[in-house]
Each structure stands twice: as structure tokens, then as C-alpha cells.
Design a protein around this motif. Sequence first.
Motif, PDB file in Angstrom:
ATOM      1  N   VAL A 203       7.188   6.223  -4.656  1.00  0.00           N
ATOM      2  CA  VAL A 203       7.986   6.708  -3.457  1.00  0.00           C
ATOM      3  C   VAL A 203       7.507   5.746  -2.261  1.00  0.00           C
ATOM      4  O   VAL A 203       8.120   5.907  -0.938  1.00  0.00           O
ATOM      5  CB  VAL A 203       8.090   8.194  -3.008  1.00  0.00           C
ATOM      6  N   GLU A 204       6.215   5.202  -2.324  1.00  0.00           N
ATOM      7  CA  GLU A 204       5.795   4.484  -1.260  1.00  0.00           C
ATOM      8  C   GLU A 204       6.249   3.141  -1.133  1.00  0.00           C
ATOM      9  O   GLU A 204       5.848   2.313  -0.300  1.00  0.00           O
ATOM     10  CB  GLU A 204       4.381   4.425  -1.219  1.00  0.00           C
ATOM     11  N   GLY A 205       7.171   2.793  -2.120  1.00  0.00           N
ATOM     12  CA  GLY A 205       7.879   1.535  -1.895  1.00  0.00           C
ATOM     13  C   GLY A 205       7.619   0.647  -3.229  1.00  0.00           C
ATOM     14  O   GLY A 205       7.937  -0.676  -3.133  1.00  0.00           O
ATOM     15  N   ASN A 281      10.595  -4.644   3.954  1.00  0.00           N
ATOM     16  CA  ASN A 281       9.998  -5.774   4.525  1.00  0.00           C
ATOM     17  C   ASN A 281       8.719  -6.374   3.677  1.00  0.00           C
ATOM     18  O   ASN A 281       7.646  -6.903   4.240  1.00  0.00           O
ATOM     19  CB  ASN A 281       9.270  -5.386   5.884  1.00  0.00           C
ATOM     20  N   LYS A 282       8.868  -5.934   2.381  1.00  0.00           N
ATOM     21  CA  LYS A 282       7.990  -6.548   1.422  1.00  0.00           C
ATOM     22  C   LYS A 282       6.362  -5.953   1.674  1.00  0.00           C
ATOM     23  O   LYS A 282       5.512  -7.172   1.675  1.00  0.00           O
ATOM     24  CB  LYS A 282       8.145  -8.127   0.954  1.00  0.00           C
ATOM     25  N   MET A 283       6.393  -4.791   1.664  1.00  0.00           N
ATOM     26  CA  MET A 283       5.010  -4.389   2.451  1.00  0.00           C
ATOM     27  C   MET A 283       3.870  -4.771   1.585  1.00  0.00           C
ATOM     28  O   MET A 283       2.892  -5.148   1.926  1.00  0.00           O
ATOM     29  CB  MET A 283       5.086  -2.884   2.560  1.00  0.00           C
ATOM     30  N   PHE A 284       4.206  -4.876   0.273  1.00  0.00           N
ATOM     31  CA  PHE A 284       3.192  -4.871  -0.748  1.00  0.00           C
ATOM     32  C   PHE A 284       3.074  -6.270  -1.480  1.00  0.00           C
ATOM     33  O   PHE A 284       2.421  -6.457  -2.544  1.00  0.00           O
ATOM     34  CB  PHE A 284       3.070  -3.841  -1.936  1.00  0.00           C
ATOM     35  N   SER A 285       3.915  -7.220  -1.147  1.00  0.00           N
ATOM     36  CA  SER A 285       4.073  -8.592  -1.516  1.00  0.00           C
ATOM     37  C   SER A 285       3.205  -9.457  -0.808  1.00  0.00           C
ATOM     38  O   SER A 285       3.249  -9.232   0.528  1.00  0.00           O
ATOM     39  CB  SER A 285       5.780  -8.898  -1.712  1.00  0.00           C
ATOM     40  N   LEU A 286       2.715 -10.718  -1.553  1.00  0.00           N
ATOM     41  CA  LEU A 286       2.158 -11.596  -0.968  1.00  0.00           C
ATOM     42  C   LEU A 286       3.228 -12.718  -0.551  1.00  0.00           C
ATOM     43  O   LEU A 286       4.154 -12.798  -1.290  1.00  0.00           O
ATOM     44  CB  LEU A 286       1.046 -12.178  -1.685  1.00  0.00           C
ATOM     45  N   SER A 287       3.001 -13.284   0.774  1.00  0.00           N
ATOM     46  CA  SER A 287       4.049 -14.047   1.384  1.00  0.00           C
ATOM     47  C   SER A 287       3.843 -15.572   0.821  1.00  0.00           C
ATOM     48  O   SER A 287       2.652 -15.615  -0.075  1.00  0.00           O
ATOM     49  CB  SER A 287       3.762 -14.104   2.823  1.00  0.00           C
ATOM     50  N   GLU A 288       4.606 -16.456   0.831  1.00  0.00           N
ATOM     51  CA  GLU A 288       4.455 -17.645   0.239  1.00  0.00           C
ATOM     52  C   GLU A 288       3.533 -18.312   0.975  1.00  0.00           C
ATOM     53  O   GLU A 288       2.728 -19.144   0.226  1.00  0.00           O
ATOM     54  CB  GLU A 288       6.152 -18.487   0.567  1.00  0.00           C
ATOM     55  N   GLU A 289       3.008 -18.291   2.190  1.00  0.00           N
ATOM     56  CA  GLU A 289       2.031 -18.531   2.698  1.00  0.00           C
ATOM     57  C   GLU A 289       0.746 -18.493   2.294  1.00  0.00           C
ATOM     58  O   GLU A 289      -0.238 -19.323   1.986  1.00  0.00           O
ATOM     59  CB  GLU A 289       1.987 -18.539   4.370  1.00  0.00           C
ATOM     60  N   GLN A 312      -9.804   4.658  -1.914  1.00  0.00           N
ATOM     61  CA  GLN A 312      -9.658   3.851  -1.292  1.00  0.00           C
ATOM     62  C   GLN A 312      -8.299   3.900  -0.816  1.00  0.00           C
ATOM     63  O   GLN A 312      -7.298   4.290  -1.364  1.00  0.00           O
ATOM     64  CB  GLN A 312      -9.590   2.417  -2.027  1.00  0.00           C
ATOM     65  N   ASP A 313      -7.973   3.356   0.588  1.00  0.00           N
ATOM     66  CA  ASP A 313      -6.566   3.345   1.246  1.00  0.00           C
ATOM     67  C   ASP A 313      -5.597   2.833   0.057  1.00  0.00           C
ATOM     68  O   ASP A 313      -5.843   1.743  -0.310  1.00  0.00           O
ATOM     69  CB  ASP A 313      -6.716   2.553   2.397  1.00  0.00           C
ATOM     70  N   THR A 314      -4.437   3.557  -0.312  1.00  0.00           N
ATOM     71  CA  THR A 314      -3.632   3.268  -1.492  1.00  0.00           C
ATOM     72  C   THR A 314      -2.933   1.923  -0.920  1.00  0.00           C
ATOM     73  O   THR A 314      -2.744   0.982  -2.084  1.00  0.00           O
ATOM     74  CB  THR A 314      -2.634   3.972  -1.614  1.00  0.00           C
ATOM     75  N   THR A 315      -2.430   1.676   0.476  1.00  0.00           N
ATOM     76  CA  THR A 315      -1.779   0.307   0.891  1.00  0.00           C
ATOM     77  C   THR A 315      -2.551  -0.769   0.568  1.00  0.00           C
ATOM     78  O   THR A 315      -2.146  -1.623   0.121  1.00  0.00           O
ATOM     79  CB  THR A 315      -1.065   0.584   1.974  1.00  0.00           C
ATOM     80  N   SER A 660       5.699  -4.381  10.036  1.00  0.00           N
ATOM     81  CA  SER A 660       5.993  -2.967  10.813  1.00  0.00           C
ATOM     82  C   SER A 660       6.312  -1.855   9.996  1.00  0.00           C
ATOM     83  O   SER A 660       6.915  -2.010   9.086  1.00  0.00           O
ATOM     84  CB  SER A 660       7.372  -3.460  11.710  1.00  0.00           C
ATOM     85  N   TYR A 661       5.761  -0.650  10.240  1.00  0.00           N
ATOM     86  CA  TYR A 661       6.047   0.588   9.902  1.00  0.00           C
ATOM     87  C   TYR A 661       7.130   1.321  10.737  1.00  0.00           C
ATOM     88  O   TYR A 661       7.734   2.331  10.303  1.00  0.00           O
ATOM     89  CB  TYR A 661       4.869   1.540  10.075  1.00  0.00           C
TER      90      TYR A 661
END
Length: 702
Positions: A203-205, A281-289, A312-315, A660-661
Motif C-alpha cells: 500500500v506504500e506504492g 511520481n515514481k517514489m521508489f524508482s531510480l531516475s535515468e540520470e 531502517q526507514d522503509t522508504t 513530493s509527498y
Amino acid sequence: MTAIFKREFKSYFQSFVGCLFIGIILCITGIYVTVYNLLSGYPKISYALSGILFIFIISVPILTMRVLAEERKQKTDQLILTAPISVGKIVAGKFIALGAVFTIPVIIIGIYPLVLSAFGTVSFLETYVSIFAFYLYGLTCIAIGIFLSSLTESQVIAAVISFAVLFGGYVMAGICNIISTTGNFLTKILRAFDIVSRFDNMVEGTLDLKSAVYYISVILLTLFLATQSIQKRRYSVSVKNLKIGAYSSAMVVISIAAAVILNLLVSEIPTKYTAFDVTANKMFSLSEETKDLLGKVEDDITIYVLSNENSQDTTLKKTLEQYEQFSGHVKVSYVDPLVNPKFYTQYTDASVSRNSLIVVSDKRNKVVDYSSVFETSTDYTTYETTTTGYDGEGQITSAISYVTSDNMPKMYILEGHGELAFETDFNDTIAKANIDYESINLLQYDNIPEDAEGIIINAPTSDFSEDDTNKVLDYLQNGGNALIISTWTDADMTNFYKILDYYGISMADGLVLEGAEGAYYQSPFYILPTVESDTVTSSISDSYIFAPYAQGFLLPEEAGDGLSLTPLLSTSDKAYARADVNGTTDYTKQEGDVDGPFTLGVKAVKTNGEAESTAVIYSSENLFTDAADSMVSGTNMKLFAGSLGEMTEETEGIAIPVKSYEENYLTIPQSYIILLSLLITVIIPLAFLAGGFVVWFKRRKA
């Protein structure tokens, strides 16, 4: 099995239990949806679903307590056990019937996001993954209830045991933390019974296949155990029964071992193959950069996390897993501050907070304090702090770039001519690009410092002195680089324009108004220029740039020997420049306006002997401000980073915007709030309860 399913499914609606179960789930869900989604305007239904998990602790024992226990008490199980059908099919039929009852409220809940989307933007993919996780969690609880019902002939005992087991699974994460915050052998075993954490993962995305496999394996295991529990009662006491019993015990051990091994094997699969980011906003994905940077990394990097892995902080943990699995050169290591409280002193004298990171290579190291991982804002009327964004990827990528760079560029920001100061986010972008920067007034220097990789001139409102102009020109003629942002002013800027003229650039008088529809936002002064292709703009080629109140650059038809001019931002051919813009209300082209098109951003490369100077020049002082950047979701910031990268040895600047949250809240009229809340909390649940009561009452009268 079909006959068993039909018999069971029908019985739940004849006995009122099925309608009661559906009514309770829909009513409680409706209350939470009303509070979170209708009244507060949150677009995500996951908040409501996370809040109502406790409902299964109460409702599932009521639903499952009679499924096998009552059959055993009434001796009707003998009819089933002697039927020409396997026990496994009997259990499967009962489970499917219970699952079908549970599916009814889940389908109704699945309609809620569609209704909410009428009042704002709803991320359907993220929302329906949350509903899918809710469905798997509920089915798992039902399967556990069926197994526990098979152990006794008392409905009360079955309900009490089911309540206790489900409650234990609900609070197991907290129990493990109480036993040991650092984790031990006991907590590793107990976490196998933690059925909530897997739900939270989804549920966190994240569509987490490991969590899905866990739930499915628990369902299959508990149904198999229920089958074995019934199997022992199918035969009378005999030698054969002893063999069946021994066989049953062996199969129980094998099935438990198989479930454990399956989950262990799945846990070893890299997360990139099992966890899929479904956030908008693809919170858990790495950007192409970031991926491009990691692809170029040749140094071994260790990221020390000052935390126990279990706390550890899950995000942040999900982000770190992405780095570790994308590059074989990146290793994540957890250091528990309770076990090794002085570990960080090897790398810094400053104190660091728990969950902070230390990124280390053979060249250097960098501390990323946990406080910088999340963006916050403070309401100074209430002094309440709110987390507004996640900058984990930006900070980690910046740190990796820093510890792997062969040299660290130094840039100087010129002041003393009424320049506009960069806001915090743009200063942070310079720092995240691992550029050391310093503000200087040329009155205090004989020339631009020799270690300058580049200079920044940000919207001066008063002219340069002749001496300052010569210092800048001497620097550029010797191969210096510059990022220059001009501004519109009534002041005489003759000397400043000499700097632009070095690159063959002149300025149209006044401000540019865009005449083409779709090329401006609300006002013709709020220009959405065409983004031209170049290394500076490679990260924003398919995005909008917001350039309000821009002047128009005039480029020569032929640049001349040793000079290359590459437009970066351009207007349409319907744009025009107006000298007198004070009090402008008529945006139609008038006599005296200068015809476009104009260039609003340009990359200039000039060769002077063996020296080569690169300048990136823009004509809107508001281009690199938080207000303009927020209009286009961070693409102005990316342009800024790309411009910085052009002046250093990097071919492309790295700018990972804060994710952004903040939600795009739903706007629901009060009348609809009242109507929808009554519908989902009262009318629909009561309809099921009333229908179930009528059927039950008629059967009772008959």
C-alpha cells in the motif's frame, strides 16, 4: 467441489452471517473513506484500507468459526467425509465460497476510486494495487480461520483461537521490536507470522511480488493443514489409520518446509525483478540520470546506514536496495548505533542522526544526514512541521558523484551589481551537483580566481563597472566558463551588454510577448518556449520550461570564426518584443513592437587561440526561481543543473528533484460529501443487512 461451493455460498446468505460480514466491512470502510477521502480530500484510498485492517480480527472469526467446527459438532461432517470427493476439494470449495463472500465488498470498494476521480486526480494503478493487497490480506485471514476451525468442534473456541492468532499477526511487528530492536534469532522466526508488514509494503506504492507470494503460500499452507486435520478423522482407528496418521504428519512437516523454502528463495531474487513502483511520481524508482551515473561508476562504493536493518526507514531502505541491485560496485552495509555508537567518527567530527548515510569510496567520503533526506515545511502560525517531499535519491546520487569524481569544480557567484540571490532549492542543486561555490564581489579581487571552473552572473539590475567588465572578459578570453542570466531594467547596462557581445549576442529592447496559442500560460508574458535539442536540455527534451518576463536575444545570422551559438530556448515566429510594457493590457501586436522569433536561451562556445570558453545564457531573471520551477514540476531546476554541468568537466548536470509527498487534493462539494458519505456508510451496508435479515427471517418462519 462445485457442489460444496454452492452449498456453502448459499448457506452464508441464508444464515445472515454473510450479509453481516459484508455489511460490517462496508460500513467501517465507508467511515474511513468519508474521513480520509471525502472530508480531508486525500486521493488515495490506501489510507482508509490501512486503517481498517483491525476489522478482520473481529469479522473473520465470525465468518469462519462454523465452517468446519459446526459440521463436526452436528456430525454432518460424516456425510461429507464419506462422499466420493477428496478432502482437499472439500476444503477448497469452502474457502472459495468464503472468498466469494469477501469478494463482494471488495468489488464495491473498487468502485470508490472511480467515483473519487470525478473530483480530482486519482492514481488508479497505485490505488488498485492497494485494493489487491487488501484482498490478499483478507483471503489470508480467512484461510487461517478455516484451518483453526478444523481443530475443534466448538464454534466459540474456534472464534476465540482465530481472534487470538489474527491479533497476534496484526501486532507481531511491534512484538518483535519489543523483544529486540536489533533483531535476533527469535525475532526472525516471529516475523514469519507478521502478516501486516507485507500489506504495508504494497500500500506504500509498490507491487511487491514477494509479499504476494508470502500471502499465497500462507493461504495454501493453512488450507493444506486444514485438509490434514480433517484427513485424520476420515478413517476409523486401525493399523491403516496409523499409517495415514504418520503419512499426514510427514506431509505437514514437508508442506511447512516447502512454504519456508519457497519464501526464502523468493527473498533472494533481486528486488528489481519482484518490486514494481506504482506511485505517480515514481517514489521508489531510480531516475535515468542516476542510472546513467551508476553505469559509469568503476570505483567500489560502500553506503553505511547508521541503523539496524530491521528498524531502517522503509522508504530509504527501498531506495538503497535499488542502488545496490542496479550496480555491482555499490554495497549497502548496516551499522547499528546501539552496537557501534562511535562508528561515524571515522568519517566526520560532526554528530549525525540515526538513519543517516555515510557514502565511502577509495577517494573520499560524504555524510548524508537523515534530516536532509526528507523535505519539510513549517507553519509558523502553529509551528507545525510537515514532511513535504523525499530527496533520498537526490542526496545519494549526489554523494556517489562526489565520492567518485576525480576533481571537484569551484564556481564563483558574482555580486555587487544588484544580482538576484538564488533561493535555497537552487543553491541545494549546486551543492548536489558537487560544485563548491562562493559569492564574491569583484571590487575585492584583481581578477577572477584561478581555480574558477565557472562564474555565475544572476540577473544584475545595475551595470558593471568598466573594471569589473574587463575582469570578466579577461577570464572568458582565457577559457573561462559562465552561466549568465539577464534581466529587464531601465538602467543603462552598456558594460554588461559588452559581456554578451563577446559571444555575438545582442538584446531586443523590452520584454517578449508570445503570440502563439499554446506557447504561453495565461499571459503572453508567461512564455512556454520551445526546448531545443542539446546536451544542456537532454533531460527535459519532452517537457515544458516556464520563462516569464523574458527578453529576446538576437543572434547573428553567421556566428563567425571561432564562435558557435546553439539556441536552447526559442519562441514562436508570432512572438514580439515591446519596449514600453508598463501598464500593458492590450496584448495584440502594436506599431513599434519588434517581430520575433527570439532566442531566450543560448549556449555559446568561443575559441580564442588554444582557450575555449563556454557560456550558457538566459534572458529571464525568473527562470531559476522556486515559483517558476513549481509551475513545471521541476524541469526548470533540471535545466539549471544541465547548464551547470556544461561548465564543468561533466557533459551533463545531475539534478534529481525532490519527490513530493504533497497530494493534489480532491475538491468535493459539501452536498456530494453528505450524499456519498450516507451512501457508503449507511445505505449500502444497511441494504445488505436488511436483505440478509429478510431472508433469514423468512427461513425462520418457514
